[in-house]
Design a protein around this motif. Structure first.
Motif, PDB file in Angstrom:
ATOM      1  N   VAL A  13       0.828  -1.204   0.000  1.00  0.00           N
ATOM      2  CA  VAL A  13       0.000   0.000   0.000  1.00  0.00           C
ATOM      3  C   VAL A  13       0.861   1.253   0.000  1.00  0.00           C
ATOM      4  O   VAL A  13       0.664   2.161  -0.794  1.00  0.00           O
ATOM      5  CB  VAL A  13      -0.968   0.001   1.202  1.00  0.00           C
ATOM      6  N   VAL A  14       1.816   1.324   0.889  1.00  0.00           N
ATOM      7  CA  VAL A  14       2.630   2.531   1.026  1.00  0.00           C
ATOM      8  C   VAL A  14       3.762   2.537   0.008  1.00  0.00           C
ATOM      9  O   VAL A  14       3.990   3.534  -0.662  1.00  0.00           O
ATOM     10  CB  VAL A  14       3.180   2.664   2.462  1.00  0.00           C
ATOM     11  N   GLY A  15       4.448   1.434  -0.133  1.00  0.00           N
ATOM     12  CA  GLY A  15       5.526   1.349  -1.112  1.00  0.00           C
ATOM     13  C   GLY A  15       6.650   2.318  -0.818  1.00  0.00           C
ATOM     14  O   GLY A  15       7.000   2.573   0.331  1.00  0.00           O
ATOM     15  N   ASP A  16       7.212   2.875  -1.884  1.00  0.00           N
ATOM     16  CA  ASP A  16       8.336   3.789  -1.746  1.00  0.00           C
ATOM     17  C   ASP A  16       7.895   5.231  -1.499  1.00  0.00           C
ATOM     18  O   ASP A  16       8.662   6.040  -1.018  1.00  0.00           O
ATOM     19  CB  ASP A  16       9.197   3.766  -3.011  1.00  0.00           C
ATOM     20  N   GLU A  17       6.679   5.555  -1.858  1.00  0.00           N
ATOM     21  CA  GLU A  17       6.219   6.937  -1.758  1.00  0.00           C
ATOM     22  C   GLU A  17       5.003   7.026  -0.847  1.00  0.00           C
ATOM     23  O   GLU A  17       3.875   6.777  -1.254  1.00  0.00           O
ATOM     24  CB  GLU A  17       5.879   7.477  -3.158  1.00  0.00           C
ATOM     25  N   TRP A  18       5.242   7.379   0.409  1.00  0.00           N
ATOM     26  CA  TRP A  18       4.159   7.418   1.395  1.00  0.00           C
ATOM     27  C   TRP A  18       3.180   8.545   1.119  1.00  0.00           C
ATOM     28  O   TRP A  18       2.019   8.468   1.490  1.00  0.00           O
ATOM     29  CB  TRP A  18       4.722   7.537   2.800  1.00  0.00           C
ATOM     30  N   ARG A  19       3.624   9.586   0.421  1.00  0.00           N
ATOM     31  CA  ARG A  19       2.724  10.708   0.139  1.00  0.00           C
ATOM     32  C   ARG A  19       1.569  10.296  -0.772  1.00  0.00           C
ATOM     33  O   ARG A  19       0.457  10.802  -0.631  1.00  0.00           O
ATOM     34  CB  ARG A  19       3.503  11.852  -0.495  1.00  0.00           C
ATOM     35  N   ILE A  20       1.823   9.405  -1.697  1.00  0.00           N
ATOM     36  CA  ILE A  20       0.754   8.925  -2.573  1.00  0.00           C
ATOM     37  C   ILE A  20      -0.267   8.148  -1.761  1.00  0.00           C
ATOM     38  O   ILE A  20      -1.485   8.315  -1.947  1.00  0.00           O
ATOM     39  CB  ILE A  20       1.333   8.069  -3.722  1.00  0.00           C
ATOM     40  N   ALA A  21       0.187   7.299  -0.848  1.00  0.00           N
ATOM     41  CA  ALA A  21      -0.735   6.527  -0.015  1.00  0.00           C
ATOM     42  C   ALA A  21      -1.590   7.456   0.846  1.00  0.00           C
ATOM     43  O   ALA A  21      -2.806   7.256   0.974  1.00  0.00           O
ATOM     44  CB  ALA A  21       0.038   5.546   0.862  1.00  0.00           C
ATOM     45  N   VAL A  22      -0.997   8.493   1.398  1.00  0.00           N
ATOM     46  CA  VAL A  22      -1.754   9.454   2.203  1.00  0.00           C
ATOM     47  C   VAL A  22      -2.762  10.192   1.332  1.00  0.00           C
ATOM     48  O   VAL A  22      -3.916  10.413   1.732  1.00  0.00           O
ATOM     49  CB  VAL A  22      -0.805  10.454   2.912  1.00  0.00           C
ATOM     50  N   GLY A  23      -2.374  10.549   0.131  1.00  0.00           N
ATOM     51  CA  GLY A  23      -3.285  11.235  -0.785  1.00  0.00           C
ATOM     52  C   GLY A  23      -4.470  10.376  -1.177  1.00  0.00           C
ATOM     53  O   GLY A  23      -5.601  10.861  -1.262  1.00  0.00           O
ATOM     54  N   VAL A  24      -4.219   9.096  -1.417  1.00  0.00           N
ATOM     55  CA  VAL A  24      -5.308   8.187  -1.780  1.00  0.00           C
ATOM     56  C   VAL A  24      -6.279   8.037  -0.615  1.00  0.00           C
ATOM     57  O   VAL A  24      -7.501   8.101  -0.796  1.00  0.00           O
ATOM     58  CB  VAL A  24      -4.749   6.813  -2.219  1.00  0.00           C
ATOM     59  N   VAL A  25      -5.756   7.866   0.591  1.00  0.00           N
ATOM     60  CA  VAL A  25      -6.624   7.739   1.759  1.00  0.00           C
ATOM     61  C   VAL A  25      -7.424   9.028   1.965  1.00  0.00           C
ATOM     62  O   VAL A  25      -8.635   8.984   2.237  1.00  0.00           O
ATOM     63  CB  VAL A  25      -5.803   7.387   3.022  1.00  0.00           C
ATOM     64  N   ALA A  26      -6.785  10.180   1.809  1.00  0.00           N
ATOM     65  CA  ALA A  26      -7.488  11.457   1.962  1.00  0.00           C
ATOM     66  C   ALA A  26      -8.579  11.605   0.902  1.00  0.00           C
ATOM     67  O   ALA A  26      -9.698  12.049   1.203  1.00  0.00           O
ATOM     68  CB  ALA A  26      -6.498  12.615   1.875  1.00  0.00           C
ATOM     69  N   ALA A  27      -8.283  11.243  -0.339  1.00  0.00           N
ATOM     70  CA  ALA A  27      -9.279  11.333  -1.410  1.00  0.00           C
ATOM     71  C   ALA A  27     -10.461  10.416  -1.139  1.00  0.00           C
ATOM     72  O   ALA A  27     -11.619  10.804  -1.355  1.00  0.00           O
ATOM     73  CB  ALA A  27      -8.639  10.991  -2.752  1.00  0.00           C
ATOM     74  N   LEU A  28     -10.194   9.218  -0.654  1.00  0.00           N
ATOM     75  CA  LEU A  28     -11.280   8.293  -0.338  1.00  0.00           C
ATOM     76  C   LEU A  28     -12.136   8.820   0.811  1.00  0.00           C
ATOM     77  O   LEU A  28     -13.370   8.703   0.781  1.00  0.00           O
ATOM     78  CB  LEU A  28     -10.723   6.913  -0.002  1.00  0.00           C
ATOM     79  N   LEU A  29     -11.501   9.402   1.810  1.00  0.00           N
ATOM     80  CA  LEU A  29     -12.262   9.974   2.927  1.00  0.00           C
ATOM     81  C   LEU A  29     -13.126  11.155   2.484  1.00  0.00           C
ATOM     82  O   LEU A  29     -14.283  11.277   2.887  1.00  0.00           O
ATOM     83  CB  LEU A  29     -11.316  10.410   4.052  1.00  0.00           C
TER      84      LEU A  29
END
Length: 69
Positions: A13-29
């Motif tokens: 889920v997080v992989g190498d770029e944690w900012r993308i994972a945070v952005g996806v979670v924020a967009a889903l919320l």
């Protein structure tokens, strides 16, 4: 086994770029809150997709700019 599964899921889920994972979670919320407020489903899907795409684009542009030096 559970520990290995947790490590795999985190890396997946997080992989190498944690900012993308945070952005996806924020967009889903944001999409979920929008739908819970009574917005049409089609609008919620479009807004969520646009938020995810724009977040990914911004992250990749920032990352690309930093590596040019």
């Amino acid at each position: 086994m559970i520990r290995g599964l947790g490590r795999f899921l985190f890396d997946f889920v997080v992989g190498d770029e944690w900012r993308i994972a945070v952005g996806v979670v924020a967009a889903l919320l944001i999409g979920w809150v929008w739908l819970a407020a009574g917005a049409p489903v089609a609008a919620g899907v479009v807004v969520t997709a646009l938020l995810m795409g724009s977040g990914f684009t911004v992250t990749m542009l920032r990352e690309g700019r930093g590596r040019r030096k």
